[in-house]
Design a protein around this motif. Structure first.
Motif, PDB file in Angstrom:
ATOM      1  N   LEU A 178      38.982  36.148  42.075  1.00  0.00           N
ATOM      2  CA  LEU A 178      39.149  36.241  43.522  1.00  0.00           C
ATOM      3  C   LEU A 178      38.355  35.144  44.211  1.00  0.00           C
ATOM      4  N   PRO A 181      34.745  36.902  46.742  1.00  0.00           N
ATOM      5  CA  PRO A 181      34.772  38.376  46.776  1.00  0.00           C
ATOM      6  C   PRO A 181      33.653  38.927  47.652  1.00  0.00           C
ATOM      7  N   GLU A 184      30.625  42.495  44.131  1.00  0.00           N
ATOM      8  CA  GLU A 184      30.690  42.303  42.687  1.00  0.00           C
ATOM      9  C   GLU A 184      29.549  43.066  42.020  1.00  0.00           C
ATOM     10  N   ALA A 231      41.120  44.178  43.966  1.00  0.00           N
ATOM     11  CA  ALA A 231      39.990  44.304  43.039  1.00  0.00           C
ATOM     12  C   ALA A 231      40.425  43.945  41.630  1.00  0.00           C
ATOM     13  N   VAL A 247      34.940  42.889  40.722  1.00  0.00           N
ATOM     14  CA  VAL A 247      34.888  42.138  41.973  1.00  0.00           C
ATOM     15  C   VAL A 247      35.928  42.720  42.905  1.00  0.00           C
ATOM     16  N   SER A 249      37.657  42.490  47.229  1.00  0.00           N
ATOM     17  CA  SER A 249      37.702  41.939  48.584  1.00  0.00           C
ATOM     18  C   SER A 249      38.698  42.756  49.404  1.00  0.00           C
TER      19      SER A 249
END
Length: 310
Positions: A178, A181, A184, A231, A247, A249
Motif C-alpha cells: 500500500l 498506509p 501497520e 488492508a 498494513v 489505509s
C-alpha cells in the motif's frame, strides 16, 4: 518447605549405548529426544557439558555432572531449588533402563502450583522424552503418552506469547503493498524444530478466509479488505521466526470510522490468532523422535547407525 521427589523409569529393548548416544545430543540442533515443538526446547549457553547454563521454558538450570552416554545432572538455578537427573542403565540382553529423577524444594504457593499444574506438565514431558528414546532406538513406541484434558488446558495457558516487532526488511511484499498506509504492525513467534517453514502452512492464522495475492521469498501476502478499509496481511517465515504483518489505509469517512473502532482490538486479535496457530501446529507436528527416524538410516534393530549415534 516440602521436598518433591518424582521418578520416571522405562525399560527399553535397545542397547544402553544406543540410548546413551541420544542422551548426548540433548539441546543440540538435531536433538532427537526432547519433545519439541510440542514444548519449548532445551537451550544452553554452550554445548552440553558441565557448566552449561540454560533450561526449557521458564525452568532454568545448570549442568553440574555429565558422564557421556550414561548420566546428566541438572541443578536448578534461582528460583528453582533442587535438581533433576537423566540416567541410562544397561540391563543386558540388548536392553536398558532410562530413568529421570527430580528433587525440588517447594513451599507455600509453589507447592500448590506443583500439585495443580507443574507436575502433570512435567510428567507428560518426561514420558514424551522417553517415547522419543524408545521410538528412535526401536522404531516404535509400545504405549505413547497422551495429553490429558488438564495438560491441554495448562499447555494453552502457559504457551509463549507473540513479540511485537517492526515489519522486517525481508517482508518486501507487505512493505510495498500500500502507498502510505495509515496503520501497520507486526508480531512474531519462534520457529522451533519441526514447525513448518512454508508460510502457506500458517494461513490458518486468519482461518484461511482471505485470498492469497502474492508469494515471494518465504512471504505470503493476503488481501484482507473490509468495510471501507484497504488492508493487507502477510506471513513471513525464516529459519528462526514466523511473523504476521498488517498494513491498512482508509479512503472514506465510513472506513475511517470503522477502522477507528477495529484498530483498538486488532492487536489483541492478531496476537491471539498467531499464538493459537503456533500452539496448534506445534501440537500436530512430528515429534523429535519421528523426525530423527525420517532423517537418519536405521539398523535392522531400529536404532541410529549414523556416526553421531554409535
Amino acid at each position: 518447605m516440602a521436598l518433591i521427589h518424582n521418578v520416571h523409569e522405562r525399560e527399553i529393548s535397545a542397547p544402553a549405548a544406543a540410548a546413551g548416544a541420544l542422551l548426548d545430543r540433548l539441546s543440540a540442533d538435531d536433538d532427537p529426544i526432547f519433545p519439541v515443538p510440542a514444548w519449548a526446547p532445551m537451550r544452553f549457553d554452550r554445548p552440553l557439558g558441565v557448566g552449561a547454563v540454560g533450561g526449557h521454558g521458564p525452568v532454568t538450570y545448570e549442568v553440574t555432572e555429565y558422564e557421556p552416554g550414561r548420566r546428566i545432572r541438572f541443578d536448578g538455578t534461582p528460583p528453582w531449588d533442587g535438581y533433576h537427573e537423566l540416567t541410562i542403565e544397561p540391563l543386558g540382553d540388548g536392553r536398558c533402563r532410562v530413568r529421570h529423577v527430580l528433587e525440588m524444594e517447594f513451599s507455600g504457593s509453589r507447592r500448590l502450583a506443583w500439585a495443580v499444574g507443574i507436575r502433570p506438565v512435567h510428567d507428560t514431558m518426561i514420558e514424551e522424552l522417553f517415547d522419543n528414546i524408545e521410538r528412535v532406538t526401536t522404531g516404535s513406541v509400545t504405549d505413547p503418552v497422551r495429553h490429558s484434558a488438564r495438560v491441554r488446558l495448562l499447555r494453552a495457558a502457559v504457551w509463549a506469547r507473540p513479540e511485537t516487532v517492526a515489519i522486517p526488511e525481508r517482508a518486501r511484499l507487505i512493505r510495498t503493498a500500500l502507498d502510505r498506509p495509515a496503520y501497520e504492525d507486526a508480531y512474531r513467534m519462534p520457529l522451533h524444530a519441526g514447525l513448518p517453514r512454508d508460510p502457506a502452512a500458517w494461513t490458518g492464522i486468519l482461518r484461511d478466509a482471505f485470498p492469497v495475492i502474492a508469494r515471494e521469498d518465504g512471504e505470503l501476502l493476503m488481501r484482507v479488505d473490509t468495510s471501507g478499509v484497504t488492508a493487507r496481511a502477510s506471513i513471513l517465515t525464516d529459519d528462526d521466526h514466523v511473523t504476521l504483518c498488517t498494513v491498512a489505509s482508509t479512503q472514506s469517512w465510513r472506513g475511517r470510522l470503522y477502522w477507528a473502532a477495529v484498530k483498538r482490538v486488532h492487536p489483541f486479535m492478531a496476537r491471539t490468532m498467531l499464538r493459537r496457530t503456533h500452539r496448534t501446529l506445534s501440537g500436530s507436528a512430528p515429534s523429535a523422535g519421528e523426525r530423527a527416524l525420517s532423517q537418519t538410516p536405521q539398523s535392522p534393530e531400529g536404532f541410529d547407525q549414523s556416526p553421531s549415534g554409535v
